[in-house]
Write a protein that holds these residues in place. Structure first.
Motif, PDB file in Angstrom:
ATOM      1  N   HIS A  34      41.778  81.579  30.341  1.00 35.79           N
ATOM      2  CA  HIS A  34      42.241  80.294  29.810  1.00 35.79           C
ATOM      3  C   HIS A  34      41.088  79.377  29.410  1.00 35.79           C
ATOM      4  CE1 HIS A  34      46.325  81.365  30.681  1.00 35.79           C
ATOM      5  NE2 HIS A  34      45.989  81.663  31.914  1.00 35.79           N
ATOM      6  N   THR A  35      39.886  79.679  29.876  1.00 39.08           N
ATOM      7  CA  THR A  35      38.729  78.866  29.485  1.00 39.08           C
ATOM      8  C   THR A  35      38.026  79.425  28.250  1.00 39.08           C
ATOM      9  OG1 THR A  35      37.197  80.084  30.913  1.00 39.08           O
ATOM     10  CG2 THR A  35      38.351  78.175  31.880  1.00 39.08           C
ATOM     11  N   ARG A  41      41.077  84.505  23.459  1.00 37.45           N
ATOM     12  CA  ARG A  41      42.287  84.612  24.281  1.00 37.45           C
ATOM     13  C   ARG A  41      43.406  85.285  23.490  1.00 37.45           C
ATOM     14  NH1 ARG A  41      42.401  79.691  25.845  1.00 37.45           N
ATOM     15  NH2 ARG A  41      43.938  78.891  24.388  1.00 37.45           N
TER      16      ARG A  41
END
Length: 133
Positions: A34-35, A41
């Motif tokens: 998620h970062t 992603r």
């Protein structure tokens, strides 16, 4: 006939297990998925979903495949089966190699995997569409 169905069933079950494992890889990825940038992603998630699609097609063929007794329709089904088997391998390679490079990292692995899956399904469809039961 039982051999090819069994092979599809095994490939499907192994593919679903691989899907679960790749999900765990994403959940435990360092740094956290998620970062990562949106495109990286997206690549992880899309490769993950492609792998599930190929695994489920194999699983269904392993449960329900009925080969034609002979002729060109049987040959189409066999070609379709080879393409569907190859799609799982190619998509797994894509999951391991492509996501970290983002959209620019998309290579022949994911392209071949998706096209092989599509062509394999179409070959099976064409091989059975006019078959009389």
């Amino acid at each position: 006939m039982a051999l090819i169905r069994r092979a599809h069933l095994i490939a499907g079950v192994l593919g679903v297990i691989t899907f679960v494992i790749t999900g765990q890889v994403m959940a435990r990825h360092v740094p956290d998925v998620h970062t990562l940038s949106a495109e990286v992603r997206l690549m992880y998630v899309s490769q993950h979903i492609y792998l599930l699609g190929a695994a489920l097609v194999n699983l269904v063929l392993g449960l329900y495949l009925q080969l034609n007794p002979r002729g060109w329709r049987r040959m189409l089904q066999q070609i379709g089966s080879v393409l569907i088997f190859l799609s799982v391998v190619s998509l797994l390679m894509a999951f391991t190699a492509e996501p970290s490079l983002g959209i620019a990292g998309r290579s022949w692995r994911s392209f071949f995997g998706v096209i092989a899956l599509f062509a394999g399904v179409v070959a099976h469809f064409a091989g059975t569409i006019t078959r009389k039961n």
